[in-house]
Design a protein around this motif. Structure first.
Motif, short mmCIF file in Angstrom:
data_model
loop_
_atom_site.label_atom_id
_atom_site.label_comp_id
_atom_site.label_asym_id
_atom_site.label_seq_id
_atom_site.Cartn_x
_atom_site.Cartn_y
_atom_site.Cartn_z
N PRO A 46 0.69 -1.46 -0.17
CA PRO A 46 -0.13 0.08 -0.15
C PRO A 46 0.12 1.30 -0.36
CG PRO A 46 0.71 -1.28 2.06
CD PRO A 46 0.23 -1.93 0.95
N ALA A 47 1.91 1.65 0.58
CA ALA A 47 3.02 2.46 0.68
C ALA A 47 3.40 2.56 -0.77
CB ALA A 47 4.13 2.15 1.64
N ALA B 290 -0.09 5.35 4.59
CA ALA B 290 -0.68 4.53 4.32
C ALA B 290 0.01 2.97 4.36
CB ALA B 290 -0.65 4.69 2.38
N LYS C 265 2.01 1.74 -3.24
CA LYS C 265 0.49 2.27 -4.47
C LYS C 265 0.16 3.56 -4.26
CE LYS C 265 -4.12 1.29 -4.71
NZ LYS C 265 -5.57 0.70 -4.44
N ARG C 266 0.74 4.19 -2.75
CA ARG C 266 -0.27 5.59 -2.77
C ARG C 266 0.99 6.35 -3.04
NH1 ARG C 266 -3.91 9.67 -2.84
NH2 ARG C 266 -3.13 10.50 -0.92
N GLU D 198 0.19 6.76 -6.99
CA GLU D 198 -1.33 7.75 -6.94
C GLU D 198 -0.75 8.90 -6.86
OE1 GLU D 198 -4.39 4.39 -5.25
OE2 GLU D 198 -2.91 6.20 -4.18
N ALA E 16 -0.89 2.09 8.16
CA ALA E 16 -2.29 1.75 7.85
C ALA E 16 -2.54 -0.03 7.76
CB ALA E 16 -2.64 3.24 7.58
N SER E 17 -1.72 -0.03 6.89
CA SER E 17 -1.68 -2.18 6.95
C SER E 17 -1.42 -2.88 7.79
CB SER E 17 -1.04 -2.02 5.36
OG SER E 17 0.57 -1.81 5.31
N GLU F 299 3.21 10.66 2.80
CA GLU F 299 1.91 9.75 3.03
C GLU F 299 1.83 8.19 2.24
OE1 GLU F 299 -1.79 11.84 1.01
OE2 GLU F 299 -0.96 13.73 0.63
N ALA F 300 3.10 8.51 1.72
CA ALA F 300 2.95 6.42 1.72
C ALA F 300 3.60 5.97 2.95
CB ALA F 300 4.18 6.82 0.76
#
Length: 357
Positions: A294-295, A352, A297-298, A301, A355-356, A348-349
Motif C-alpha cells: 500500500p505504501a 498508508a 501504491k500511494r 497515486e 495503516a496496513s 503520505e505513502a
C-alpha cells in the motif's frame, strides 16, 4: 570469625545493588529498542521487498520511472534497474509477472493492457503528467493557410499531397513513428480507412532523427506534415498555433477491440477531432503487488510531474543527454528541486504503509 562473616554479607549486598540497577536499566533499554524498531518499519515500509520497474523506450517513460524509483528507494524498497522495452514486450513482461510497474498512456495502450490480463491481473493508478496528453497530425501554419488545409483527408487530392513530397515519389511524406509503437499502427490504420494510401505514406524510423528532419525542412521554408504529441520537445521548437496547426480527421477509427469503444468525443480537443484519444499518463502495476504494498501504491497515486518539466527532459535528451545515467541524474535533480512536495508524498505513502500493518 566475625570478620569472615562480614565479607560475604558485604559482597552479597553489593551484588544485590548491582542486580537492582541492572533490573532497572534493562526495562528502559527494552522499551527503547522496540520503539526504534517500529519507527524504522514505519519509515521504511518497503524494507525487504524487491520491485522490478519497467518502461517504454520514450524519454518521458524513463524519466517518470526514475522518479518513481527514487521514491521507492526512500521508502525502503530494493529497486532493480529499469528495464526498457518496446510496448509489446513491456506489457508481456507485466502480464507474465516479470516486472511490477510501468508508466503508460491509458487509452493508447488499452489493447495491450487487456491482452496482458486486464483488470483481473493489473491495475492503473495515479496520473504522472499534470495535464491531458494530446496526439495528432500537424502541418506548418503557412501551408495550411495558403491552401486552406484543415483536415487530413484533404490529402486525397494528389496536388495537395505533393506539397509534402520529400522523396519525389508523388506521395506526401507523413513523418510518423518508430516501427512497433502504437502510434505507428494507428497512423497506418488512418491512412487505410481514410482512403489515403495512394497519396500519403508514413515515414517510419528513429523518432529523434525524424524530428530533426522536420525542423530542417521547416527552417528551409518547406511544408511539413507529421505526427506528434504535446509532451515532445518538438512542441517547444514548432509551437502549435504559431508555427504549426493540428489537422482534423474525418472520423474516429482506432485499432483493436478497445479502439471500437473510443468515440469522437474521446478524440476531440479544442473543437477538433485529432484522431487519437485525448489521453492521460498513468501508472500500471500488478494487482498483487499493489495489494501487498500500500505504501508503493500511494506513492504511485501521488506522483505528478508538470508538463514543462517533462518537455525539458525530452529536450535535454535530444541535445545528447539521453543515457540512462543522464536521465537518472535529471530525475534526482527534479526530486531535489521539488523536495518539499516529494517529502509530503513520501510521508503520505509511509502513513498508508503503517495503516496496513
Amino acid at each position: 570469625m566475625k570478620l569472615h562473616r562480614k565479607k560475604p554479607i558485604f559482597a552479597i549486598a553489593v551484588a544485590l545493588i548491582v542486580g537492582l540497577i541492572s533490573c532497572q536499566s534493562t526495562p528502559e533499554s527494552t522499551t527503547k529498542s522496540p520503539g526504534n524498531s517500529r519507527s524504522t518499519e514505519v519509515g521504511l515500509p518497503g524494507k525487504g521487498v524487491k520491485v522490478r520497474p519497467g518502461s517504454g523506450t520514450s524519454v518521458t517513460g524513463q524519466f517518470v520511472s526514475e522518479i518513481l524509483r527514487i521514491g521507492l528507494e526512500k521508502l525502503g524498497y530494493e529497486v532493480e534497474e529499469l528495464k526498457q522495452l518496446n510496448t509489446t514486450a513491456l506489457f508481456l513482461a507485466l502480464g507474465n509477472d516479470e516486472i511490477d510497474v510501468t508508466p503508460i498512456l491509458e487509452k493508447v495502450y488499452a489493447n495491450f493492457f487487456e491482452k496482458a490480463g486486464g483488470e483481473k491481473k493489473l491495475q492503473v493508478v495515479g496520473m504522472f503528467a499534470d495535464s491531458e496528453i494530446l496526439q495528432g497530425y500537424s502541418i506548418d501554419k503557412k501551408t495550411a493557410e495558403q491552401y486552406k488545409i484543415t483536415n487530413l483527408v484533404q490529402l486525397k487530392d494528389p496536388k495537395l499531397a505533393q506539397l509534402f513530397d520529400s522523396d519525389g515519389d508523388g506521395k506526401a511524406n507523413l513523418t510518423g513513428c518508430n516501427p512497433g509503437l502504437t502510434c505507428e499502427l494507428i497512423i497506418d490504420r488512418h491512412l487505410k480507412v481514410y482512403g489515403l494510401e495512394d497519396t500519403v505514406k508514413q515515414d517510419k524510423g528513429e523518432i529523434e532523427v525524424l524530428k530533426a528532419d522536420i525542423i530542417t525542412r521547416y527552417q528551409q521554408g518547406k511544408p511539413v506534415l507529421y505526427y506528434s504529441w504535446n509532451l515532445s520537445w518538438l512542441t517547444s521548437v514548432l509551437q502549435t498555433g504559431k508555427d504549426v496547426v493540428w489537422l482534423e480527421v474525418p472520423f474516429t477509427s482506432l485499432p483493436g477491440e478497445k479502439g471500437k469503444e473510443v468515440t469522437q468525443k474521446d478524440t476531440t480537443a479544442g473543437g477538433k477531432n485529432l484522431g487519437f484519444a485525448v489521453d492521460k499518463g498513468r501508472i500500471a502495476a500488478s494487482q498483487q503487488f499493489l495489494e501487498s504494498n500500500p505504501a508503493a501504491k500511494r506513492w504511485f497515486e501521488l506522483v505528478r510531474v508538470p508538463f514543462e518539466d517533462i518537455i525539458t527532459q525530452e529536450k535535454l535528451a535530444h541535445e545528447g543527454k539521453s543515457r540512462p545515467k543522464d536521465i537518472r541524474r535529471h530525475a534526482e535533480e527534479w526530486v531535489k528541486n521539488h523536495q518539499a512536495l516529494v517529502d509530503g508524498w513520501l510521508e503520505e505513502a509511509r502513513i498508508a504503509g503503517k495503516a496496513s500493518k
